[in-house]
Design a protein around this motif. Structure first.
Motif, PDB file in Angstrom:
ATOM      1  N   LYS A   1      -3.538  -6.140   8.786  1.00  0.00           N
ATOM      2  CA  LYS A   1      -2.415  -7.104   8.676  1.00  0.00           C
ATOM      3  C   LYS A   1      -2.830  -8.428   9.203  1.00  0.00           C
ATOM      4  N   GLU A   2      -3.879  -8.563  10.113  1.00  0.00           N
ATOM      5  CA  GLU A   2      -4.360  -9.844  10.694  1.00  0.00           C
ATOM      6  C   GLU A   2      -4.709 -10.827   9.547  1.00  0.00           C
ATOM      7  N   LEU A   3      -5.725 -10.188   8.595  1.00  0.00           N
ATOM      8  CA  LEU A   3      -6.401 -10.833   7.816  1.00  0.00           C
ATOM      9  C   LEU A   3      -5.253 -11.398   6.654  1.00  0.00           C
ATOM     10  N   GLN A   4      -4.115 -10.665   6.308  1.00  0.00           N
ATOM     11  CA  GLN A   4      -3.167 -11.079   5.604  1.00  0.00           C
ATOM     12  C   GLN A   4      -2.237 -12.139   6.360  1.00  0.00           C
ATOM     13  N   GLU A   5      -2.181 -12.147   7.696  1.00  0.00           N
ATOM     14  CA  GLU A   5      -1.390 -13.084   8.467  1.00  0.00           C
ATOM     15  C   GLU A   5      -2.288 -14.311   8.464  1.00  0.00           C
ATOM     16  N   GLU A   6      -3.531 -14.273   8.532  1.00  0.00           N
ATOM     17  CA  GLU A   6      -4.322 -15.568   8.488  1.00  0.00           C
ATOM     18  C   GLU A   6      -4.096 -16.128   7.088  1.00  0.00           C
ATOM     19  N   LEU A   7      -4.231 -15.545   6.193  1.00  0.00           N
ATOM     20  CA  LEU A   7      -4.052 -15.782   4.888  1.00  0.00           C
ATOM     21  C   LEU A   7      -2.788 -16.742   4.560  1.00  0.00           C
ATOM     22  N   VAL A   8      -1.778 -16.017   4.822  1.00  0.00           N
ATOM     23  CA  VAL A   8      -0.464 -16.814   4.715  1.00  0.00           C
ATOM     24  C   VAL A   8      -0.164 -17.971   5.700  1.00  0.00           C
ATOM     25  N   GLU A   9      -0.743 -17.908   6.844  1.00  0.00           N
ATOM     26  CA  GLU A   9      -0.810 -18.945   7.840  1.00  0.00           C
ATOM     27  C   GLU A   9      -1.440 -20.295   7.069  1.00  0.00           C
ATOM     28  N   LYS A  10      -2.690 -20.037   6.570  1.00  0.00           N
ATOM     29  CA  LYS A  10      -3.394 -21.292   5.952  1.00  0.00           C
ATOM     30  C   LYS A  10      -2.815 -21.600   4.692  1.00  0.00           C
ATOM     31  N   ALA A  11      -2.006 -20.643   4.117  1.00  0.00           N
ATOM     32  CA  ALA A  11      -1.447 -21.098   2.779  1.00  0.00           C
ATOM     33  C   ALA A  11      -0.154 -21.904   3.100  1.00  0.00           C
ATOM     34  N   ARG A  12       0.686 -21.544   4.246  1.00  0.00           N
ATOM     35  CA  ARG A  12       1.570 -22.337   4.610  1.00  0.00           C
ATOM     36  C   ARG A  12       1.333 -23.789   4.772  1.00  0.00           C
ATOM     37  N   LYS A  13       0.305 -23.762   5.738  1.00  0.00           N
ATOM     38  CA  LYS A  13      -0.272 -25.028   6.213  1.00  0.00           C
ATOM     39  C   LYS A  13      -0.583 -25.988   5.314  1.00  0.00           C
ATOM     40  N   HIS A  14      -1.484 -25.451   4.059  1.00  0.00           N
ATOM     41  CA  HIS A  14      -1.731 -26.182   2.949  1.00  0.00           C
ATOM     42  C   HIS A  14      -0.774 -26.330   1.968  1.00  0.00           C
ATOM     43  N   ARG A  15       0.459 -25.799   2.252  1.00  0.00           N
ATOM     44  CA  ARG A  15       1.373 -25.473   1.074  1.00  0.00           C
ATOM     45  C   ARG A  15       0.796 -25.111  -0.292  1.00  0.00           C
ATOM     46  N   VAL A  16      -0.175 -24.033  -0.241  1.00  0.00           N
ATOM     47  CA  VAL A  16      -0.477 -23.293  -1.337  1.00  0.00           C
ATOM     48  C   VAL A  16       0.167 -22.132  -1.366  1.00  0.00           C
ATOM     49  N   ARG A  17       0.800 -21.768  -2.678  1.00  0.00           N
ATOM     50  CA  ARG A  17       1.539 -20.459  -2.705  1.00  0.00           C
ATOM     51  C   ARG A  17       0.700 -19.520  -3.193  1.00  0.00           C
ATOM     52  N   ILE A  18       0.824 -18.159  -2.437  1.00  0.00           N
ATOM     53  CA  ILE A  18      -0.090 -17.106  -2.845  1.00  0.00           C
ATOM     54  C   ILE A  18       0.609 -16.134  -3.666  1.00  0.00           C
ATOM     55  N   LEU A  19       0.114 -15.863  -4.809  1.00  0.00           N
ATOM     56  CA  LEU A  19       0.572 -14.408  -5.571  1.00  0.00           C
ATOM     57  C   LEU A  19      -0.188 -13.283  -5.212  1.00  0.00           C
ATOM     58  N   GLY A  20       0.390 -12.268  -4.577  1.00  0.00           N
ATOM     59  CA  GLY A  20      -0.376 -11.175  -4.240  1.00  0.00           C
ATOM     60  C   GLY A  20      -0.484 -11.062  -2.569  1.00  0.00           C
ATOM     61  N   PRO A  21      -1.650 -10.613  -2.019  1.00  0.00           N
ATOM     62  CA  PRO A  21      -2.705 -10.013  -2.571  1.00  0.00           C
ATOM     63  C   PRO A  21      -2.289  -8.521  -3.253  1.00  0.00           C
ATOM     64  N   ASN A  22      -3.635  -7.973  -3.951  1.00  0.00           N
ATOM     65  CA  ASN A  22      -3.600  -6.694  -4.318  1.00  0.00           C
ATOM     66  C   ASN A  22      -2.843  -6.719  -5.446  1.00  0.00           C
ATOM     67  N   ILE A  23      -3.053  -7.337  -6.626  1.00  0.00           N
ATOM     68  CA  ILE A  23      -2.281  -7.499  -7.978  1.00  0.00           C
ATOM     69  C   ILE A  23      -3.226  -7.612  -9.107  1.00  0.00           C
ATOM     70  N   PHE A  24      -2.829  -7.277 -10.232  1.00  0.00           N
ATOM     71  CA  PHE A  24      -3.457  -7.468 -11.323  1.00  0.00           C
ATOM     72  C   PHE A  24      -3.712  -8.939 -11.907  1.00  0.00           C
ATOM     73  N   GLY A  25      -2.426  -9.684 -11.183  1.00  0.00           N
ATOM     74  CA  GLY A  25      -2.406 -11.030 -11.912  1.00  0.00           C
ATOM     75  C   GLY A  25      -1.126 -11.334 -12.518  1.00  0.00           C
ATOM     76  N   PHE A  26      -1.265 -12.232 -13.578  1.00  0.00           N
ATOM     77  CA  PHE A  26       0.086 -12.408 -14.365  1.00  0.00           C
ATOM     78  C   PHE A  26      -0.155 -12.962 -15.613  1.00  0.00           C
ATOM     79  N   TYR A  27       0.893 -12.786 -16.677  1.00  0.00           N
ATOM     80  CA  TYR A  27       0.768 -13.156 -17.930  1.00  0.00           C
ATOM     81  C   TYR A  27       2.013 -13.918 -18.123  1.00  0.00           C
ATOM     82  N   TYR A  28       1.726 -15.019 -18.990  1.00  0.00           N
ATOM     83  CA  TYR A  28       2.792 -16.116 -19.452  1.00  0.00           C
ATOM     84  C   TYR A  28       2.868 -16.543 -20.678  1.00  0.00           C
ATOM     85  N   THR A  29       3.430 -15.781 -21.508  1.00  0.00           N
ATOM     86  CA  THR A  29       2.978 -15.897 -23.018  1.00  0.00           C
ATOM     87  C   THR A  29       3.348 -17.369 -23.774  1.00  0.00           C
TER      88      THR A  29
END
Lengths: 704, 704
Positions: free
Chosen positions: B353-381
């Protein structure tokens, strides 16, 4: 007076409603507890009886002309003293005389008032298919608003009676809630059994309500009773003995010779299609085309009539217009034909009931059994026999499919072919003028080529016989039924509670349950179950294990297990530890066993082996997730390796699989299915539904 | 004192349970009727108050230390005289002193006894996803045994309140049965609305029970109240405004440039698969492989870091180990990347959980949106964008699919490909550390390439925001949800009735209903609905017509219509007469329109035209039966001719089909489906289920 005398007397008097005193006599005869009470015909008798019965008492008018006693002021409750009893006596008489001036008054029943308990209702209603249906429910608002009742068919066993009580949603009310008493369920069981006996002995009681039956801590009393007489007419009674039916069906499904009446050389005619199917198949019996024109078709000599045929003819497929059929049946009968397959429509289904009656009459007379009319025919693969104008189908397997409607039958053939489902037989029943599901159940029950029986059913003609046969057969082989018209609430005219609540739906449910039948909720589910149960061995116990490569799939499988009544095994520590050796340290423990998505085929194989070899695991549901490291076919092969190794050690367990992935999972599913594992791509429930069906059957059949 | 002061005071005193007098004050403030009553602290006050309140009265202990008043002898009912009131006063004091010696006694509440009415229960319970859930039910045994309750989420509208009352199975009890009164539903509606306001204003009331609320003919009174204070903590609060989210998502789904962090030249690595999917597609944005090793892969220059890239980068797909990701997010943020697609596992799902919290904290700070983690990605046809290591998928269509679990996502891709289902997007959500269904709903709600949104969901982080967005979006586009873990009864610790009854299942049901969402019961149903709703136009009314060539199929379709809440049109005589011109004289009249099995394709076409052109028919279910005279493709072509002709006249109606027949029906089904008619071979329910889903949505969205 005994019940038979009371009923006789009422009939003589032209009465269909028995009086309360008459009902009480009958209940007493059958040992059903009723509050102590006696009929008073004078103030003197009121005093005598009140002294005997004691306070508090209830007083009610007894008159063959008064049905709804309360409505005419014919009931007084909670009588505390002799003085009050006299007042009540006169008031009741006055009320009734005023409200029903012509009423013949037998007297006034004074009975002990039963203390407050839990109100229940027990009733019976006659149905022309099944005989009497028995009902149990909680009384008052529960039965009226929540329709919280259960049914079974007379006669019931003690176990049936207990089940009826346990099936009530509000059963906790019988076990004491909100400071209320816990009631004597045994007393209710005894009343249910006694009512069952009563209705069996006296089917003329077409409706019966004991409402309420007050349940107390140590007893239960039928406080009020209504019985209505009528003529219990069945739709159809069994015509032949079991031995006769088995012999007839054996000859029909494995005929030495088969005649096609109305064989045609015109390829656009059904009479050509039927002949062609037979001639081009590997069917090894004799084939006799019959047509007055004679000649030769498809290399076969055409006989001008069935009489002309020398050899033995067991079955005739009739491809001639409806109006000619009854006379043809006579000819067939004389020739010794046992089965006439009548494809033509134009009988009862178009309103021509007379023609159908003529057909049946002639068939009975000559002991020819009629399949149809209005059907596509039948298939019996062990003999490669396609007696139908539809496309031939030979894929051998253990499922026998029976359908009443031709449209549904065609769907069955397409599904079977598309899913490469082997069948033993596909049979159309159509109008069911003669042969019906009972006959076929008798046959498929004994047929060694059939492991599972599936049927689409719209109505039932001889429900008692169906229950008898199905109960017997379902102990050996699963029977799955799709009952069409299930949502049509029975609009039965009924003057009792029980009658009104016993819509077709509720009664059919009770019948299927009693007979150990699995009920499918739609065509696709019936076909899935029919297909899967042919493959699956019988489980040895209730412990179901989910083995999955995707946690998300595991959750959906758990949902489906709960929905389909499967019991998720609680993993013993030692078994859990064995699995954990193959699961990454962060993986969840317990059931589902989630090997996680990063694992190779070997992990599927190893964990599956553990599950297969541990005798505490009885059935396995596998959830596969398509990954780069374990592609679909690698998964399927790993599963089959584990299965085959276990089988060498004598371990056989029912296994089903769902496969989530790209289109290659379809090939993998086929691979699994061909090796005995029903497998469903892009699905989270179908695999679990068929496992649920297997368990429903196995429980009912006493296998686990 | 006002509610806020009462709550403040209790908090200060460290109390979580409000006293009855406090509850009464709060109820009064919100206009909830309570029986007249006052607190007595002496015999003199008892006399004064009893004179005011009048007989019959109820007396109850008021003490912050006594929660279950009846259990300690703290309640006396039906007080008829001043003398009895004095006796009761002293007895209650004695009982409480004996049973709870340390209890601080505020006094004894004397209140008017409300006459016998219908007992109901109204309550509220706080949930960390959705805020307060509101409950209505019938009181006593009904709530305890039958669990006959309904839920909604605070705040509710008047319509919501009425619906909560109508949803109760035993609602007939409110309308007068067995000689009981018909109660004032408006009074109940007002109490529900007032409780909704109260909980909205004072979320600190985490549990509330008004039990019973006695409903009378012209009023309703909250006779007993319990309120429990707590800290209403939400799982997550919305971080960005709607405009920000829309802008972020637009950039993520249509990036000008996309970076692959961890691009690899090794074909066995995910970093290669992702890059290959992008390079080999028709995606027209810039593609920037990033790897400290530099060089060239698949003809593309490899950047040693994201900073090195000159062009604009909107999205970065991270194919690097989990531990390096938080720092990479900082770099991405500085580069102005808006979306980071984190494929790696190794975060909260494995307990980190710590690693995920760190990830989210950094994302919020830099206004980067995170999709995932632990996913196959996405398709947009619409952009031919496959930001995933799975196989590419380009089939364009109107369905956007969102899935929380990767395994389920793979199933979606396979199903889509196998059924040639066009999609606008397929998105994995995985751990939902940041981007969740709300963000995607906002985007797909506005996305003109998306007509239908389907989602597989395990949990929900910000349920309030979900309700707000989904309610808005579902008015425009159907949303279908498969909620996994639905059968897991909420094991929530709760000290109130409402809390105990509000398992996850019941609350999620209420949420989906409120938000106008269609709920699918399994993966296959979600996919069927997602596929079909993309094709079907919105119906203009409730009149559903069944047109069938097989009576037997018609019966099964009627069953399915009843099950899925579709209303079978009652045919007006003139319309019935039009159909009858094409139906053999023996055919049944009415709906289903059964053209019988002997008819050619022209009859299907002609009758379908009648149904399409008559504006009183709003939706059509076609049941086809494979016959020699109408083979599957001839049927399908006839249907499409009728459809296209009607469309020329501006008549568009939702149509679905089931096809019973041999395997050729599969080709015919595809032909229909490619031309806008969802078609299902070998099935009796799936077609009706998707039509039912369309109607559920259309009704909720106010389209009909």
């Amino acid at each position: 007076m005994r019940a038979s005398e009371i009923i006789e007397k009422a009939k003589k008097e032209g009465r269909s409603v028995l009086t309360e005193v008459e009902c009480r006599e009958i209940l007493k005869e059958y040992g059903i507890p009723i509050p102590e009470g006696y009929l008073a015909r004078s103030e003197r008798e009121v005093r005598e009886i009140f002294a005997k019965v004691g306070a508090p008492a209830v007083m009610k008018i007894v008159s063959p002309d008064v049905i709804h006693k309360s409505d005419v002021g014919g009931v007084k409750l909670n009588i505390q003293s002799e003085k009050d009893a006299i007042i009540a006596y006169n008031e009741i008489l006055e009320n009734v005389k005023k409200n029903v001036p012509e009423a013949k008054i037998d007297g006034i029943l004074i009975q002990k008032m039963i203390p407050e308990g839990i109100e229940t209702i027990i009733g019976g209603t006659f149905t022309p298919q099944f005989g009497h249906a028995l009902m149990f429910g909680l009384g008052g608002i529960f039965v009226e608003i929540m329709r919280d009742v259960s049914f079974n068919i007379v006669p019931i066993s003690e176990e049936d009676a207990r089940e009826m009580i346990e099936e009530i949603k509000g059963r906790a009310i019988l076990e004491g809630v909100r400071g209320k008493i816990s009631v004597d369920k045994d007393a209710l069981v005894n009343i249910l059994l006694a009512v069952s006996s009563l209705l069996k002995d006296h089917p003329e009681i077409v409706e019966l309500d004991l409402n309420p039956v007050i349940a107390l801590e140590d007893s239960a009393f039928a406080v009020d009773a209504r019985m209505i007489l009528g003529e219990p007419k069945f739709i159809r009674e069994r015509e032949y003995t079991r031995e006769e039916i088995l012999e007839q069906m054996r000859r029909i499904f494995s005929p030495k010779g088969i005649a096609i009446i109305g064989a045609s050389s015109d390829p656009t005619k059904l009479g050509y299609a039927v002949l062609k199917n037979l001639v081009e198949s590997e069917f090894d019996g004799e084939i006799y085309p019959v047509n007055p024109k004679g000649g030769e078709i498809l290399g076969k000599k055409v006989y001008t009539s069935v009489e002309e045929i020398d050899g033995e003819v067991d079955v005739a497929v009739l491809v001639i217009p409806a109006k000619f059929i009854p006379n043809e049946i006579e000819r067939l009968g004389r020739k010794g034909v046992v089965g006439a397959v009548v494809l033509a429509s134009g009988f009862a289904e178009v309103g021509n009931k007379e023609l159908q009656e003529e057909l049946v009459e002639k068939a009975r007379k000559h002991r020819v059994r009629i399949l149809g009319p209005n059907i596509f025919g039948f298939y019996y693969t062990p003999r490669s026999l396609c007696a139908t104008f539809c496309t031939p189908y030979y894929e051998k397997g253990g499922t026998a499919l029976i359908c009443q409607s031709g449209g549904v039958g065609m769907g069955i053939i397409g599904y079977s072919r598309s899913n490469r489902m082997g069948v033993s037989a596909i049979v159309g029943l159509g109008n069911k003028s003669d042969i019906d599901e009972d006959d076929l159940l008798e046959f498929f029950g004994e047929d060694e080529n059939t492991r599972v029986i599936a049927m689409h059913m719209e109505d039932m003609k001889d429900g008692r016989s169906f229950i008898e046969v199905a109960t017997r057969v379902s102990k050996k082989k699963p029977i799955v039924v799709l009952k069409a018209g299930a949502t049509k609430e029975g609009q039965r005219a009924a003057s009792s509670h029980t009658g009104a609540l016993g819509g077709d739906l509720a009664i059919y449910d009770a019948v299927f349950k009693k007979a150990g039948i699995i009920r499918a909720s739609n065509l696709e589910e019936m076909l899935d179950i029919a297909r899967a149960l042919n493959l699956l061995p019988v489980p040895k116990g209730e412990n179901v294990l989910i083995l999955t490569g995707a946690g998300g799939l595991g959750v959906l499988l758990v949902d489906a297990c709960v929905k389909h009544g499967l019991k998720l095994m609680r993993l013993p520590d030692d078994l859990d530890a064995k699995f954990r050796e193959y699961i990454p340290p962060f993986g969840a423990t317990g059931n589902p066993v989630d090997i996680t998505g990063g694992e190779p085929p070997e992990t599927y194989e190893a964990t599956l082996k553990i599950a297969l070899e541990d005798d505490r695991v009885h059935a396995i549901i596998i959830g596969y997730w398509h990954t780069l490291i374990t592609p679909p076919m690698a998964f399927a092969q790993a599963v089959i390796r584990a299965k085959e190794e276990a089988e060498k050690k004598g371990k056989r367990k029912p296994m089903v699989a769902v496969l989530a992935g790209d289109v290659e999972v379809e090939e993998a599913s086929r691979y699994l299915e061909e090796r005995g594992i029903p497998a469903f791509p892009y699905s989270s429930e179908r695999a679990v539904a068929v496992m649920g069906a297997l368990y429903k059957w196995a429980r009912r059949a006493g296998k686990i």
